[in-house]
Design a protein around this motif. Sequence first.
Motif, PDB file in Angstrom:
ATOM      1  N   LEU A  70       0.823  -1.197   0.000  1.00 54.86           N
ATOM      2  CA  LEU A  70       0.000   0.000   0.000  1.00 54.86           C
ATOM      3  C   LEU A  70       0.868   1.264   0.000  1.00 54.86           C
ATOM      4  CD1 LEU A  70      -3.153   0.402   0.130  1.00 54.86           C
ATOM      5  CD2 LEU A  70      -2.617   1.496   2.295  1.00 54.86           C
ATOM      6  N   LEU A  71       1.938   1.190   0.796  1.00 54.63           N
ATOM      7  CA  LEU A  71       2.874   2.316   0.859  1.00 54.63           C
ATOM      8  C   LEU A  71       3.381   2.640  -0.551  1.00 54.63           C
ATOM      9  CD1 LEU A  71       4.468   4.193   2.826  1.00 54.63           C
ATOM     10  CD2 LEU A  71       6.260   2.465   2.832  1.00 54.63           C
ATOM     11  N   ALA A  72       3.745   1.597  -1.286  1.00 55.67           N
ATOM     12  CA  ALA A  72       4.294   1.793  -2.639  1.00 55.67           C
ATOM     13  C   ALA A  72       3.243   2.416  -3.566  1.00 55.67           C
ATOM     14  CB  ALA A  72       4.770   0.456  -3.198  1.00 55.67           C
ATOM     15  N   ILE A 114      -7.110   6.074  -6.846  1.00 58.37           N
ATOM     16  CA  ILE A 114      -5.954   6.981  -6.879  1.00 58.37           C
ATOM     17  C   ILE A 114      -6.368   8.423  -7.216  1.00 58.37           C
ATOM     18  CG2 ILE A 114      -3.774   7.457  -8.098  1.00 58.37           C
ATOM     19  CD1 ILE A 114      -3.586   5.218  -5.988  1.00 58.37           C
ATOM     20  N   PRO A 115      -7.236   8.648  -8.231  1.00 56.00           N
ATOM     21  CA  PRO A 115      -7.649  10.041  -8.499  1.00 56.00           C
ATOM     22  C   PRO A 115      -8.346  10.692  -7.300  1.00 56.00           C
ATOM     23  CG  PRO A 115      -8.304   8.610 -10.307  1.00 56.00           C
ATOM     24  CD  PRO A 115      -7.804   7.709  -9.213  1.00 56.00           C
ATOM     25  N   GLN A 116      -9.125   9.878  -6.563  1.00 54.67           N
ATOM     26  CA  GLN A 116      -9.809  10.420  -5.383  1.00 54.67           C
ATOM     27  C   GLN A 116      -8.773  10.810  -4.319  1.00 54.67           C
ATOM     28  OE1 GLN A 116     -11.540   7.416  -2.994  1.00 54.67           O
ATOM     29  NE2 GLN A 116     -13.047   8.755  -2.029  1.00 54.67           N
ATOM     30  N   LEU A 117      -7.798   9.920  -4.089  1.00 54.76           N
ATOM     31  CA  LEU A 117      -6.780  10.211  -3.079  1.00 54.76           C
ATOM     32  C   LEU A 117      -5.966  11.436  -3.464  1.00 54.76           C
ATOM     33  CD1 LEU A 117      -5.220   9.404  -0.474  1.00 54.76           C
ATOM     34  CD2 LEU A 117      -3.662   8.135  -1.973  1.00 54.76           C
ATOM     35  N   THR A 118      -5.550  11.518  -4.732  1.00 61.12           N
ATOM     36  CA  THR A 118      -4.713  12.657  -5.120  1.00 61.12           C
ATOM     37  C   THR A 118      -5.501  13.969  -5.015  1.00 61.12           C
ATOM     38  OG1 THR A 118      -5.186  12.147  -7.427  1.00 61.12           O
ATOM     39  CG2 THR A 118      -3.091  11.418  -6.597  1.00 61.12           C
ATOM     40  N   ALA A 119      -6.816  13.923  -5.308  1.00 64.28           N
ATOM     41  CA  ALA A 119      -7.636  15.140  -5.158  1.00 64.28           C
ATOM     42  C   ALA A 119      -7.736  15.528  -3.678  1.00 64.28           C
ATOM     43  CB  ALA A 119      -9.030  14.928  -5.750  1.00 64.28           C
ATOM     44  N   ARG A 120      -7.935  14.556  -2.815  1.00 65.73           N
ATOM     45  CA  ARG A 120      -8.068  14.863  -1.373  1.00 65.73           C
ATOM     46  C   ARG A 120      -6.739  15.404  -0.808  1.00 65.73           C
ATOM     47  NH1 ARG A 120     -12.768  11.881   0.502  1.00 65.73           N
ATOM     48  NH2 ARG A 120     -12.180  12.156   2.682  1.00 65.73           N
ATOM     49  N   VAL A 121      -5.625  14.845  -1.279  1.00 58.47           N
ATOM     50  CA  VAL A 121      -4.318  15.336  -0.839  1.00 58.47           C
ATOM     51  C   VAL A 121      -4.156  16.790  -1.276  1.00 58.47           C
ATOM     52  CG1 VAL A 121      -1.837  15.137  -1.362  1.00 58.47           C
ATOM     53  CG2 VAL A 121      -3.132  13.106  -0.675  1.00 58.47           C
ATOM     54  N   ARG A 122      -4.520  17.056  -2.519  1.00 62.66           N
ATOM     55  CA  ARG A 122      -4.362  18.414  -3.046  1.00 62.66           C
ATOM     56  C   ARG A 122      -5.240  19.416  -2.304  1.00 62.66           C
ATOM     57  NH1 ARG A 122      -2.115  21.027  -8.206  1.00 62.66           N
ATOM     58  NH2 ARG A 122      -0.406  19.795  -7.458  1.00 62.66           N
ATOM     59  N   ARG A 179       3.739   6.078  -5.193  1.00 63.58           N
ATOM     60  CA  ARG A 179       3.763   6.194  -6.651  1.00 63.58           C
ATOM     61  C   ARG A 179       2.720   7.204  -7.143  1.00 63.58           C
ATOM     62  NH1 ARG A 179       2.402   1.023  -8.561  1.00 63.58           N
ATOM     63  NH2 ARG A 179       3.953   0.230  -7.128  1.00 63.58           N
ATOM     64  N   ALA A 180       1.552   7.223  -6.498  1.00 68.32           N
ATOM     65  CA  ALA A 180       0.479   8.134  -6.919  1.00 68.32           C
ATOM     66  C   ALA A 180       0.845   9.593  -6.667  1.00 68.32           C
ATOM     67  CB  ALA A 180      -0.805   7.779  -6.177  1.00 68.32           C
ATOM     68  N   LEU A 181       1.657   9.834  -5.625  1.00 69.91           N
ATOM     69  CA  LEU A 181       1.908  11.223  -5.234  1.00 69.91           C
ATOM     70  C   LEU A 181       3.213  11.791  -5.772  1.00 69.91           C
ATOM     71  CD1 LEU A 181       0.680  11.096  -1.515  1.00 69.91           C
ATOM     72  CD2 LEU A 181      -0.599  11.835  -3.534  1.00 69.91           C
ATOM     73  N   GLU A 182       4.166  10.905  -6.124  1.00 78.43           N
ATOM     74  CA  GLU A 182       5.504  11.443  -6.395  1.00 78.43           C
ATOM     75  C   GLU A 182       5.629  12.202  -7.721  1.00 78.43           C
ATOM     76  OE1 GLU A 182       8.211   8.207  -5.858  1.00 78.43           O
ATOM     77  OE2 GLU A 182       7.473   7.095  -7.587  1.00 78.43           O
ATOM     78  N   ASP A 183       4.618  12.097  -8.592  1.00 78.84           N
ATOM     79  CA  ASP A 183       4.628  12.922  -9.804  1.00 78.84           C
ATOM     80  C   ASP A 183       4.432  14.400  -9.460  1.00 78.84           C
ATOM     81  OD1 ASP A 183       5.010  10.863 -11.468  1.00 78.84           O
ATOM     82  OD2 ASP A 183       2.945  10.717 -12.200  1.00 78.84           O
ATOM     83  N   HIS A 184       3.739  14.657  -8.356  1.00 79.85           N
ATOM     84  CA  HIS A 184       3.351  16.033  -8.040  1.00 79.85           C
ATOM     85  C   HIS A 184       4.113  16.634  -6.855  1.00 79.85           C
ATOM     86  CE1 HIS A 184      -0.096  15.001 -10.556  1.00 79.85           C
ATOM     87  NE2 HIS A 184      -0.230  13.924  -9.823  1.00 79.85           N
ATOM     88  N   TYR A 185       4.633  15.772  -5.973  1.00 78.39           N
ATOM     89  CA  TYR A 185       5.210  16.278  -4.725  1.00 78.39           C
ATOM     90  C   TYR A 185       6.549  15.619  -4.444  1.00 78.39           C
ATOM     91  CZ  TYR A 185       0.196  17.134  -4.419  1.00 78.39           C
ATOM     92  OH  TYR A 185      -1.084  17.491  -4.722  1.00 78.39           O
ATOM     93  N   ILE A 186       7.263  16.224  -3.478  1.00 71.85           N
ATOM     94  CA  ILE A 186       8.465  15.564  -2.971  1.00 71.85           C
ATOM     95  C   ILE A 186       7.981  14.605  -1.890  1.00 71.85           C
ATOM     96  CG2 ILE A 186      10.685  15.936  -1.816  1.00 71.85           C
ATOM     97  CD1 ILE A 186      10.370  18.941  -2.846  1.00 71.85           C
ATOM     98  N   VAL A 187       8.100  13.316  -2.145  1.00 72.55           N
ATOM     99  CA  VAL A 187       7.486  12.324  -1.257  1.00 72.55           C
ATOM    100  C   VAL A 187       8.560  11.550  -0.503  1.00 72.55           C
ATOM    101  CG1 VAL A 187       5.954  10.319  -1.150  1.00 72.55           C
ATOM    102  CG2 VAL A 187       5.555  12.089  -2.863  1.00 72.55           C
TER     103      VAL A 187
END
Length: 440
Positions: free
Chosen positions: A329-331, A423-431, A335-343
């Motif tokens: 799950l960590l991976a 993943i799209p839901q998670l990335t939207a909530r993170v943003r 992977r979902a976030l590292e395109d946009h942020y320093i993870v």
Amino acid sequence: MRVRFWGTRGSIATPGPGTTYFGGNTSCVELTTNNDDLLIFDCGTGAHRLAAELMARGDKSISANILLGHTHWDHIQGFPFFSPAFVKGNSVAIYGPQGSRGSLHDVLAGQMEFTYFPVELNQLPAAITYHELTEGIHTIGGARVAAQFLNHPAMTLGYRVEADGVAVVYLVDHEPFSDELWRGGAELGRIESILHEGDRRHAKFMADADLVIHDAQYTPEEYGAKKTWGHSTYDYVVQIGAAAGVRQVALTHHDPSHDDHFVADIERKARALALQHGTDLDVFCAYEGCELVLEPHSTLKPFVAENPFQASVAQRRFRVLVVDDQPELLAIVVRALEDHYIVSQATSGPEALRMIDEHMPDLVVLDYKMTDMDGLAVMKTLRAKPQTAKLPVLMLTAMTDEPSTRAGFEAGVTDYVTKPFSIPQLTARVRVCLARTPVP
Ligand SMILES: [Zn+2]
Ligand SMILES: [Zn+2]
């Protein structure tokens, strides 16, 4: 103020004998203030006939403000057919959420590339301007417009328009934040009794509105199989609208598989539910051609934004720490976030706390159940220290039950996202969490 529905269908236009009453065109609602300011919510296929009507009025020049909740196809597909944009001297101001993939201009230009459409966006003769919005209060035309993020697998804004002494709120493409609306043991039907902070914020955004136009694509029976797709049910809307003291609710974004009989049945059930809750909430299913004239009935209570920061997410480089003891799950999350942020990543609570001490992230994505130190214990340590007392934390967990959700918010999490998630839901909530952090 006048409100008229030109498109009430979700996902895909659905013309045919089964949809002649509620309509087959996708999302588009016209709002005209008493000062003739024209605001258009979404630009689905319904925008085609609205455009024709605007042209037929024969005004010397047309000035339109298009407020896009997001840029999924059913909300922009009518734009290439918005004929006022083809006339020199007209002006079209387009508003939408910042933080989608690409600028608003590029996203709209994409669907008008030569492969898909004969006229490219930059060839349109009208004066077209693009305005990327974040949460907060804006002035559009002469109206005060509040914007707040919705829960959808894309950056999506809801709009609250205040003008002429009335408030109209457009909340389309939104899903409940939690399966359970109410906190256990709390008095039902009050905003304060709402369990999930996201749903409570959503209720406050629509509070005391004269008209709320809300996504209600699914029945409660259908919703289980459509979770994380980003849409609501009528029972959620009726309950939250009643708690928020809303006067009238228009259910919209009807599912393409629902014919007129089915939508009429949803309307009956929604009305029965409102009665059962003992509210005087007036609920109906929006239909194409439906026109409402709204007069002020009491003193308008202007919306006060909870988040005064209006942070731009575009120019900032955020650091996100992901904490989970399950490597798979960590991976996936990293992977979902590292395109946009320093993870960065940690596999346990103590490791996460050590890393936060060394290098403060902008957001922590934190697992709930971990061996040795669980997410709640991590929260307790973070909130006890002044440096991390307000550090945004998004809890990501399989614990969907009411006591766990309540424990998460009582421990001070910023958001609480449950599995299964997309993943799209998670990335939207993170943003959204990051957009709400103060600008340093
Ligand atoms: Zn939609
Ligand atoms: Zn959508």
